[in-house]
Design an enzyme around this catalytic site. Structure first.
Site, PDB file in Angstrom:
ATOM      1  N   SER A   1       8.309   7.649   1.571  1.00 54.71           N
ATOM      2  CA  SER A   1       8.991   6.648   1.395  1.00 54.71           C
ATOM      3  C   SER A   1       8.671   5.578   1.451  1.00 54.71           C
ATOM      4  CB  SER A   1      10.533   6.853   2.688  1.00 54.71           C
ATOM      5  OG  SER A   1      11.189   5.549   2.526  1.00 54.71           O
TER       6      SER A   1
ATOM      7  N   TYR B   1      13.146   7.970  11.409  1.00 57.20           N
ATOM      8  CA  TYR B   1      12.808   8.372  10.111  1.00 57.20           C
ATOM      9  C   TYR B   1      11.610   7.688   9.536  1.00 57.20           C
ATOM     10  CZ  TYR B   1      14.010   8.350   4.920  1.00 57.20           C
ATOM     11  OH  TYR B   1      13.797   8.221   3.497  1.00 57.20           O
TER      12      TYR B   1
ATOM     13  N   LYS C   1       8.203   9.474   8.558  1.00 61.27           N
ATOM     14  CA  LYS C   1       7.570   9.038   7.004  1.00 61.27           C
ATOM     15  C   LYS C   1       6.202   8.444   7.043  1.00 61.27           C
ATOM     16  CE  LYS C   1      10.987  10.505   4.726  1.00 61.27           C
ATOM     17  NZ  LYS C   1      10.882  11.778   4.068  1.00 61.27           N
TER      18      LYS C   1
END
Length: 259
Positions: free
Chosen positions: A141, A154, A158
């Site tokens: 991401s 998150y 990532k």
């Protein structure tokens, strides 16, 4: 067709980015296993691929469960004899400040995004090494590069995928395996759609304002990245003929993040 004769596993493939990648791979000649927790939706996606003339199978898989991952990969090996391409794409999102995350929520996010990538890589590498060919693709991401509020696990997961990819690239290079990371900006998938009302509540904004002033404010054109954009990058990594392109990350974010 750039992937003729190749076999691929794509996780989180019942919808969104994963489904678009699976469909594009099939269009390029690959046999594609669509792995997803939602077996019924994966079967529906497979029927679409078969209806377009492609070859695919659905595999029920919880990527955070080692037994389920190993069984799913073995099913592909039993059917097709090898795994050439892995796209570790499955993911979820929970949005809240660090102090409001429960440890269970943190562990769930890390397990799906990072542990799942490790488990799938571990299960697929023996076939890739035996055949002296493999393309490992992780779905990162822009949050592999930058941080945003309310997304601690998150962002952490990532970021960690970059390190995992680089180690796999170093270890796998002499054995014909490359590893790379795709880093999308905001793509209007079901995962992102579910974030919008959560962010609206956290910031006290309307959903339209969240999209415009939070998600897309730093893009050059105010546009979402598309699933087709990301699928094209996945084909690029999967079809690249040698190790000139390995251990890399490619950002597709309409200029939100540049490097």
């Amino acid at each position: 067709m750039r992937l003729q004769g190749k076999t691929a596993i794509v996780t989180g493939a019942a919808s969104g980015i994963g489904r678009a990648i699976a469909e594009r791979f099939a269009n390029e000649g690959a046999k594609v296993a669509l792995a997803d927790l939602n077996a019924e939706a994966a079967e529906a996606a497979v029927e679409g691929i078969r209806g377009a003339g492609g070859e695919a199978m659905a595999v029920a898989m919880d990527v955070a469960d080692e037994g389920a991952v190993n069984a799913g990969v073995q099913r592909v090996l039993d059917a097709w004899g090898k795994v050439d391409i892995l796209v570790s794409n499955a993911g979820i999102q929970i949005v809240k400040p660090v102090e409001q995350f429960s440890y269970a929520e943190w562990r769930q996010m890390i397990a799906i995004h990072l542990d799942g990538a490790f488990l799938l890589t571990k299960a697929c590498l023996p076939s890739m090494y035996a055949n002296r060919f493999g393309r490992v693709i992780y779905m990162g991401s822009v949050h592999s590069k930058l941080a945003s509020p309310l997304k601690a696990p998150y962002v952490a997961a990532k970021h960690a995928l970059l390190g995992l990819a680089r180690v796999v690239a170093k270890e796998g290079g002499p054995k014909g395996v490359t590893a790379n990371v795709i880093c999308p900006g905001f793509v209007r998938t079901p995962l992102v759609e579910r974030q919008i009302p959560d962010l609206a509540r956290q910031y006290g904004l309307s959903e339209e304002e969240v999209a415009r002033t939070v998600m897309l404010k730093d893009t050059v054109d105010g546009e979402f990245t598309t699933v087709d954009d990301i699928a094209e990058i996945a084909v690029l990594f999967a079809a690249w003929p040698n190790a000139a392109l390995t251990g890399q990350s490619l950002i597709a974010s309409h200029g939100w993040c540049m490097e």
